[in-house]
Design a protein around this motif. Sequence first.
Motif, PDB file in Angstrom:
ATOM      1  N   ASN A 154       0.816  -1.216   0.000  1.00 11.40           N
ATOM      2  CA  ASN A 154       0.000   0.000   0.000  1.00 11.40           C
ATOM      3  C   ASN A 154       0.848   1.264   0.000  1.00 11.40           C
ATOM      4  O   ASN A 154       0.308   2.372  -0.162  1.00 11.40           O
ATOM      5  N   LEU A 155       2.160   1.107   0.208  1.00 10.91           N
ATOM      6  CA  LEU A 155       3.060   2.258   0.150  1.00 10.91           C
ATOM      7  C   LEU A 155       3.234   2.636  -1.315  1.00 10.91           C
ATOM      8  O   LEU A 155       3.928   1.961  -2.078  1.00 10.91           O
ATOM      9  N   GLU A 156       2.573   3.701  -1.722  1.00 13.48           N
ATOM     10  CA  GLU A 156       2.554   4.073  -3.132  1.00 13.48           C
ATOM     11  C   GLU A 156       2.272   5.552  -3.272  1.00 13.48           C
ATOM     12  O   GLU A 156       1.796   6.215  -2.341  1.00 13.48           O
ATOM     13  N   THR A 157       2.584   6.075  -4.450  1.00 17.63           N
ATOM     14  CA  THR A 157       2.182   7.437  -4.784  1.00 17.63           C
ATOM     15  C   THR A 157       0.842   7.349  -5.506  1.00 17.63           C
ATOM     16  O   THR A 157       0.248   6.279  -5.628  1.00 17.63           O
ATOM     17  N   SER A 158       0.370   8.454  -6.035  1.00 20.08           N
ATOM     18  CA  SER A 158      -0.908   8.449  -6.740  1.00 20.08           C
ATOM     19  C   SER A 158      -0.856   7.637  -8.022  1.00 20.08           C
ATOM     20  O   SER A 158      -1.893   7.218  -8.542  1.00 20.08           O
ATOM     21  N   CYS A 159       0.349   7.379  -8.539  1.00 21.49           N
ATOM     22  CA  CYS A 159       0.438   6.667  -9.816  1.00 21.49           C
ATOM     23  C   CYS A 159       1.520   5.590  -9.843  1.00 21.49           C
ATOM     24  O   CYS A 159       1.701   4.946 -10.870  1.00 21.49           O
ATOM     25  N   GLU A 160       2.262   5.362  -8.760  1.00 21.90           N
ATOM     26  CA  GLU A 160       3.357   4.401  -8.777  1.00 21.90           C
ATOM     27  C   GLU A 160       3.345   3.518  -7.534  1.00 21.90           C
ATOM     28  O   GLU A 160       3.160   4.007  -6.413  1.00 21.90           O
ATOM     29  N   LYS A 161       3.556   2.220  -7.730  1.00 24.05           N
ATOM     30  CA  LYS A 161       3.819   1.312  -6.620  1.00 24.05           C
ATOM     31  C   LYS A 161       5.275   1.492  -6.201  1.00 24.05           C
ATOM     32  O   LYS A 161       6.187   1.453  -7.032  1.00 24.05           O
ATOM     33  N   GLU A 183      -8.103 -12.655   0.595  1.00 22.07           N
ATOM     34  CA  GLU A 183      -8.625 -12.151  -0.678  1.00 22.07           C
ATOM     35  C   GLU A 183      -8.034 -10.800  -1.054  1.00 22.07           C
ATOM     36  O   GLU A 183      -7.729 -10.535  -2.224  1.00 22.07           O
ATOM     37  N   GLN A 184      -7.835  -9.925  -0.068  1.00 22.54           N
ATOM     38  CA  GLN A 184      -7.266  -8.607  -0.379  1.00 22.54           C
ATOM     39  C   GLN A 184      -5.857  -8.734  -0.946  1.00 22.54           C
ATOM     40  O   GLN A 184      -5.483  -7.991  -1.860  1.00 22.54           O
ATOM     41  N   LEU A 185      -5.083  -9.678  -0.407  1.00 19.63           N
ATOM     42  CA  LEU A 185      -3.749  -9.925  -0.962  1.00 19.63           C
ATOM     43  C   LEU A 185      -3.863 -10.484  -2.376  1.00 19.63           C
ATOM     44  O   LEU A 185      -3.162 -10.032  -3.293  1.00 19.63           O
TER      45      LEU A 185
END
Length: 299
Positions: A154-161, A183-185
């Motif tokens: 979940n550590l991400e920017t608005s457009c990049e993992k 399931e979420q994974l």
Amino acid sequence: MYLSHYNLKHFPFRNTPDPHFFFETPRHNEALASLVYAVEQRRGFVLLSGDIGSGKTLLTHMLIRRLEDHAQLALIRNTHLNSSQFVRLLCDEFSIKLPDPPPHSPHSNKAAMLIAFNQFLIHQLAEDRLVVVIIDEAQNLSDKVLEELRMLSNLETSCEKLIQIVLVGQPELRDKVSQPHLEQLRQRIALTYHLAPLTLNEVADYILHRLQIASAEGGGKALFTPEAIARIAHFSRGTPRIINGLCDNALLFAFSAGTTLIDEPLIDRVLKHSLHLTAQPRIGGGRNSMVFTKNTVTR
């Protein structure tokens, strides 16, 4: 011991993940290209599965070679850890400096480790470098660690993992992530690929390929008869690790007998000393599967 007997420079059938011996079947090339694509496009989670000895570790080493010039990489082999220990291991792998631990605590607390790790990820993104974590034997990860990995994704920017995670394991890894409570994974896994055994023709080409890589000039040719290769393929079930063990023993037996021809009777002698093997009626019957999720094609 037997190298000069066969005019070889290297041992051809050692069970080590040496990229020089990578055998390029169409499926292995597809698997590697798919893994590289998913990681470089920052798709997040990738899952590679295969039976024991199917070549997963060698494939991950090939992946590392393709990425190492433009990525920060960590290869995790210790999967018997709790979530805090796992985060600490990640920080150690990437040489992330952690704050001093609080009084009366032997380790930095988890929140501080996560903050430091997130800062590291942001810095790597600014430098346009991928951060890739490859976890071998991932079927041994606890559900809590898998959930921790999901949270890290979940550590991400608005457009990049910010982090790419490659889960590598035996077939039960797919069963594990298919559990309803994960399931979420599972929804975050962008690509899954399963390595199937080698076919009979591929076993023959695999043996010749390794002999040619290891040979001196003029070495490594016509050592195994077609009947011997068929016997190896049948008993190995097309599994590279078992093929390597049988072929290495066969070279040793033939050397001891003063011959360079490895035929079916000699393989039968080797098999008598390989009690862990069981004859199977078919090899290579399973289909490799590659599945992209979201806006990609399922194959």
